[in-house]
Design a protein around this motif. Structure first.
Motif, PDB file in Angstrom:
ATOM      1  N   PRO A  99       0.618  -1.091   0.197  1.00 53.80           N
ATOM      2  CA  PRO A  99       0.301  -0.193   0.373  1.00 53.80           C
ATOM      3  C   PRO A  99       0.753   1.215   0.213  1.00 53.80           C
ATOM      4  O   PRO A  99       1.914   1.384   0.815  1.00 53.80           O
ATOM      5  CB  PRO A  99      -0.652   0.187   1.086  1.00 53.80           C
ATOM      6  CG  PRO A  99       0.569  -0.893   1.760  1.00 53.80           C
ATOM      7  CD  PRO A  99       0.098  -2.073   1.066  1.00 53.80           C
ATOM      8  N   TYR A 146      -0.011   4.034   4.231  1.00 56.28           N
ATOM      9  CA  TYR A 146       0.248   4.564   4.897  1.00 56.28           C
ATOM     10  C   TYR A 146       1.311   5.645   5.215  1.00 56.28           C
ATOM     11  O   TYR A 146       2.474   5.236   5.340  1.00 56.28           O
ATOM     12  CB  TYR A 146       0.656   3.111   6.158  1.00 56.28           C
ATOM     13  CG  TYR A 146      -0.765   2.032   5.859  1.00 56.28           C
ATOM     14  CD1 TYR A 146      -1.071   2.505   7.047  1.00 56.28           C
ATOM     15  CD2 TYR A 146      -1.084   1.165   4.965  1.00 56.28           C
ATOM     16  CE1 TYR A 146      -1.921   0.790   6.854  1.00 56.28           C
ATOM     17  CE2 TYR A 146      -2.184  -0.199   4.830  1.00 56.28           C
ATOM     18  CZ  TYR A 146      -2.517   0.710   5.940  1.00 56.28           C
ATOM     19  OH  TYR A 146      -3.830  -0.126   6.016  1.00 56.28           O
ATOM     20  N   GLU A 198       1.123  -0.166   8.521  1.00 56.50           N
ATOM     21  CA  GLU A 198       0.895  -0.751   6.394  1.00 56.50           C
ATOM     22  C   GLU A 198       1.986  -2.909   6.848  1.00 56.50           C
ATOM     23  O   GLU A 198       1.206  -3.233   5.543  1.00 56.50           O
ATOM     24  CB  GLU A 198       2.658  -0.208   5.506  1.00 56.50           C
ATOM     25  CG  GLU A 198       4.304  -0.436   6.073  1.00 56.50           C
ATOM     26  CD  GLU A 198       4.504  -0.391   7.689  1.00 56.50           C
ATOM     27  OE1 GLU A 198       3.616   0.563   8.532  1.00 56.50           O
ATOM     28  OE2 GLU A 198       5.477  -0.712   7.802  1.00 56.50           O
ATOM     29  N   ASP A 252      -1.158  -4.867   6.579  1.00 53.70           N
ATOM     30  CA  ASP A 252      -1.644  -4.441   6.275  1.00 53.70           C
ATOM     31  C   ASP A 252      -1.676  -5.454   4.849  1.00 53.70           C
ATOM     32  O   ASP A 252      -2.022  -6.273   3.606  1.00 53.70           O
ATOM     33  CB  ASP A 252      -1.357  -3.365   5.224  1.00 53.70           C
ATOM     34  CG  ASP A 252      -2.760  -3.250   3.376  1.00 53.70           C
ATOM     35  OD1 ASP A 252      -1.907  -3.776   2.528  1.00 53.70           O
ATOM     36  OD2 ASP A 252      -3.595  -2.063   3.269  1.00 53.70           O
ATOM     37  N   ASN A 292      -1.982  -9.069   5.340  1.00 52.34           N
ATOM     38  CA  ASN A 292      -3.908  -9.361   4.538  1.00 52.34           C
ATOM     39  C   ASN A 292      -4.347  -9.474   3.401  1.00 52.34           C
ATOM     40  O   ASN A 292      -4.701 -10.105   2.852  1.00 52.34           O
ATOM     41  CB  ASN A 292      -5.131  -8.487   4.990  1.00 52.34           C
ATOM     42  CG  ASN A 292      -4.551  -8.556   6.915  1.00 52.34           C
ATOM     43  OD1 ASN A 292      -4.993  -9.488   7.489  1.00 52.34           O
ATOM     44  ND2 ASN A 292      -5.174  -7.546   7.181  1.00 52.34           N
ATOM     45  N   ARG A 293      -2.937  -8.893   2.126  1.00 53.27           N
ATOM     46  CA  ARG A 293      -2.583  -9.037   0.935  1.00 53.27           C
ATOM     47  C   ARG A 293      -2.603 -10.645   0.551  1.00 53.27           C
ATOM     48  O   ARG A 293      -3.046 -10.933  -0.046  1.00 53.27           O
ATOM     49  CB  ARG A 293      -1.325  -8.758  -0.123  1.00 53.27           C
ATOM     50  CG  ARG A 293      -2.345  -6.768   0.084  1.00 53.27           C
ATOM     51  CD  ARG A 293      -1.290  -6.048  -0.207  1.00 53.27           C
ATOM     52  NE  ARG A 293      -1.927  -4.663  -0.259  1.00 53.27           N
ATOM     53  CZ  ARG A 293      -1.471  -3.915  -1.530  1.00 53.27           C
ATOM     54  NH1 ARG A 293      -1.362  -4.208  -2.258  1.00 53.27           N
ATOM     55  NH2 ARG A 293      -2.333  -2.145  -1.006  1.00 53.27           N
ATOM     56  N   THR A 298      -8.386  -5.679   3.174  1.00 53.57           N
ATOM     57  CA  THR A 298      -7.381  -4.756   1.797  1.00 53.57           C
ATOM     58  C   THR A 298      -7.600  -5.539   1.358  1.00 53.57           C
ATOM     59  O   THR A 298      -7.593  -5.082  -0.123  1.00 53.57           O
ATOM     60  CB  THR A 298      -6.101  -5.457   2.191  1.00 53.57           C
ATOM     61  OG1 THR A 298      -5.642  -5.355   3.686  1.00 53.57           O
ATOM     62  CG2 THR A 298      -4.967  -4.941   2.148  1.00 53.57           C
ATOM     63  N   MET A 336      -6.382  -3.181  -1.879  1.00 50.23           N
ATOM     64  CA  MET A 336      -5.271  -3.331  -3.094  1.00 50.23           C
ATOM     65  C   MET A 336      -4.795  -3.296  -4.084  1.00 50.23           C
ATOM     66  O   MET A 336      -4.212  -3.341  -5.301  1.00 50.23           O
ATOM     67  CB  MET A 336      -4.586  -5.351  -2.811  1.00 50.23           C
ATOM     68  CG  MET A 336      -5.746  -6.052  -2.874  1.00 50.23           C
ATOM     69  SD  MET A 336      -4.513  -7.285  -1.890  1.00 50.23           S
ATOM     70  CE  MET A 336      -3.600  -8.049  -3.559  1.00 50.23           C
TER      71      MET A 336
END
Ligand code: BGN
Length: 316
Positions: A258, A261, A267, A270, A273-274, A281, A285
């Motif tokens: 990302p 952030y 970050e 995130d 979570n991808r 996210t 994304m």
């Protein structure tokens, strides 16, 4: 008389037992000592200079279990050489990592004569299994960077990687944007060389064991799963911060990191979570990542130890 001889034999047996116990105790202590002195020797042997270093500032270290690799590469001229082995023979295992005595860049340069400008290296006796770009997001951490270079260059060379070190410096004093700097590192490193693997590392993390190989695997890998700062365990199961490695394919699959952030924290969660199908996210994304990255390169400088890229990342 009988009583006296009975007493004597009891005394005799007690003494024998005491002597036997002493002997046992000495043997166990001796064996323990010999074992311990073996492991002490390993550490001493792994020291990179005779200087003794101790911890001065915050010390963060990483350890990870290792796994054999699979990616390969090679050019026409390299073809005669064999691919480097899965377990590089020069690895030494546990390392002593300390930060008390200051290190100079000149010392690190002196100790790493095989480096090419930009902190580039290739093993000369075999073809590296992977071309790896080390990406370090950075601002005002010169002391940490010196230690990173001091410890990491010898380790990465022993790991027989074809690697380059990219220090991505955020220009100005606005809120730091770690993940965007990582994206920029990815993009800028690829302009220079056909890297297949990207290791994203905080500047203040050093592995305590060189068998933690800084390369890519068939899944994205969190390389700093055991930091001293967190008592050598994950602070939480999903933690993905510190040091991680992603192949080019893996990175593109999650659209990089990302860009939005600003300031400390979040970050890395995130990014984690991808990989996760149910993560929030997933909704952002697709439009926030390497495909939406915009920045300006302010300056590129080549040192023997690293490529320094100063960038304008914009504002929050
Ligand atoms: C977490 C941070 C991570 C950081 C770890 C370890 C956040 C997100 C809040 C919604 N996450 O709390 O970025 O790496 O701590 O320090 O701040």
């Amino acid at each position: 008389m009988r009583d006296a001889s009975g007493n004597f034999s009891l005394l005799h047996r007690t003494c024998s037992l005491v002597v036997l116990l002493c002997f046992l105790h000495i043997s166990v202590t001796f064996i323990y000592y010999v074992r311990n002195s073996d492991s002490r020797q390993t550490f001493v042997q792994n020291q990179q200079t005779p200087q003794v270093h101790r911890k001065l500032t915050e010390q963060r270290v990483t350890i990870e279990e290792t796994r054999p690799p699979s990616l390969s590469n090679g050019t026409e001229t390299e073809r005669k050489l064999e691919t480097c082995p899965d377990n590089p023979p020069q690895l030494v295992g546990p390392l002593r990592v300390e930060f008390s005595d200051p290190v100079t860049l000149d010392l690190v340069r002196e100790q790493n004569p095989a480096l090419q400008p930009g902190g580039r290296f290739k093993p000369k006796d075999c073809i590296a299994q992977q071309k790896v770009a080390m990406i370090i997001p950075f601002r005002n951490r010169d002391e940490h960077l010196k230690f990173w270079l001091y410890y990491m260059h010898p380790i990465l060379q022993r790991q027989q990687l074809d690697y380059g070190v990219y220090v991505i410096i955020q220009d100005g004093d606005r809120a730091f944007n770690r993940a965007k700097l990582l994206n920029i590192g990815y993009a800028e490193a690829l302009k220079e060389y056909d890297y297949q693997c990207f290791v994203f590392s905080d500047v203040d993390l050093i592995p305590m064991d060189d068998r933690n190989i800084y390369k890519c695997f068939n899944q994205p890998r969190h390389l700093s799963v055991s930091m001293d700062k967190f008592g050598f365990r994950l602070p939480y199961t999903q933690y993905f911060g510190g040091v991680s490695s992603l192949s080019k394919e893996q990175y593109l699959k999650i659209n990089g990191f990302p860009n939005n952030y600003w300031g400390w924290g979040g970050e890395d969660d995130d990014i984690f979570n991808r990989f996760d199908r149910i993560a929030h996210t997933r909704q952002t994304m697709g439009r926030d990542g390497i495909n939406s990255l915009s920045y300006k390169v302010v300056k590129v400088e080549k040192d023997q130890l690293f490529t320094k890229i100063t960038v304008d990342v914009g504002k929050p």
